[in-house]
Design a protein around this motif. Structure first.
Motif, mmCIF file in Angstrom:
data_model
loop_
_atom_site.group_PDB
_atom_site.id
_atom_site.type_symbol
_atom_site.label_atom_id
_atom_site.label_comp_id
_atom_site.label_asym_id
_atom_site.label_seq_id
_atom_site.Cartn_x
_atom_site.Cartn_y
_atom_site.Cartn_z
ATOM 1 N N TYR A 65 0.894 -1.157 0.000
ATOM 2 C CA TYR A 65 0.000 0.000 0.000
ATOM 3 C C TYR A 65 0.933 1.208 0.000
ATOM 4 C CZ TYR A 65 -3.892 -2.967 1.656
ATOM 5 O OH TYR A 65 -4.863 -3.933 1.805
ATOM 6 N N ASN A 101 1.122 4.914 0.240
ATOM 7 C CA ASN A 101 0.251 5.976 0.749
ATOM 8 C C ASN A 101 0.995 7.316 0.743
ATOM 9 O OD1 ASN A 101 -0.450 7.518 3.538
ATOM 10 N ND2 ASN A 101 -2.290 6.626 2.646
ATOM 11 N N TRP A 135 1.077 11.201 1.991
ATOM 12 C CA TRP A 135 0.526 11.905 3.132
ATOM 13 C C TRP A 135 1.417 13.081 3.527
ATOM 14 C CZ3 TRP A 135 2.694 12.256 8.172
ATOM 15 C CH2 TRP A 135 3.959 11.648 8.288
ATOM 16 N N CYS A 158 -5.161 12.716 6.452
ATOM 17 C CA CYS A 158 -4.014 11.803 6.600
ATOM 18 C C CYS A 158 -3.883 11.385 8.062
ATOM 19 C CB CYS A 158 -2.723 12.480 6.150
ATOM 20 S SG CYS A 158 -2.708 13.040 4.434
ATOM 21 N N THR A 191 -3.716 6.629 -1.930
ATOM 22 C CA THR A 191 -3.060 5.340 -1.741
ATOM 23 C C THR A 191 -3.159 4.510 -3.014
ATOM 24 O OG1 THR A 191 -3.654 5.376 0.603
ATOM 25 C CG2 THR A 191 -2.948 3.255 -0.307
#
Length: 195
Positions: free
Chosen positions: A84, A86, A88, A95, A164
């Motif tokens: 994953y 992600n 942020w 987030c 994501t």
């Protein structure tokens, strides 16, 4: 007589403006719902003409990132793992909302899925130290990597935070990206879909 005419014109103008405002707000809300179909309302902001993210089936770009300790790593180092990826930032409320659930998922399923949280470092005001302090204070143990020039953010076209990507063991994007915060049930669902 003149006062009545002026009063009537003002009332009509206010009535017309009210109707216009209601109709304009209604059409804006409808167009916003269509443009953010993957994210719950109010969870992420995307510029109207932003390029779309990478597509399912595309190979994930092999970006170079940095650990909090300054070591260089490449996304290809995680090939063979479900990932994953992600995007942020510490200043991003959605987030911060999803990160505790990411930590819980990491603790329960970290053997099956690697979470890589790529910080949009060029947008941070406190730099590496602020990010490291944030991660430590919140007890996050999943992988946090830095993107000092936002190269990864640009390559993955992550126009809104959080975003994501779901990368399979073959290094390709296997599910549509999620724009907005994830919750535990969504992460579990994606885990079952990745190969």
């Amino acid at each position: 007589m003149m006062k009545r005419i002026i009063g009537a014109v003002i009332i009509l103008a206010l009535f017309g403006y009210t109707i216009y405002s209601v109709l304009d707000t209604s059409s804006t809300a409808k167009s916003d719902q269509h443009s953010t179909s993957e994210a719950p309302e109010g969870s992420a902001m995307t510029p109207p003409n932003a390029p779309k993210g990478l597509k399912v089936g595309e190979e994930a770009p092999d970006v170079q990132l940095e650990t909090l300790e300054g070591e260089k790593v490449h996304l290809s180092d995680f090939r063979g793992q479900k990932v994953y990826l992600n995007f942020w930032a510490t200043w991003c409320p959605p987030c911060r909302e999803e990160m505790p659930e990411m930590q819980q998922f990491h603790e329960e399923y970290g053997e099956e899925v690697t979470i890589i949280a790529v910080n949009a470092t060029a947008t941070e005001t406190g730099g590496r130290d602020k990010i490291a302090q944030y991660v430590k204070e919140n007890g996050y143990t999943f992988k946090v990597l830095l993107d000092p020039n936002n190269d990864a953010n640009s390559l993955f076209r992550a126009q809104a935070l959080p975003t994501t990507y779901f990368i399979g063991t073959d290094g390709t994007i296997q599910q549509a990206p999620k724009v907005g915060p994830m919750n535990m049930s969504y992460m579990k669902e994606m885990k079952e879909k990745l190969k």
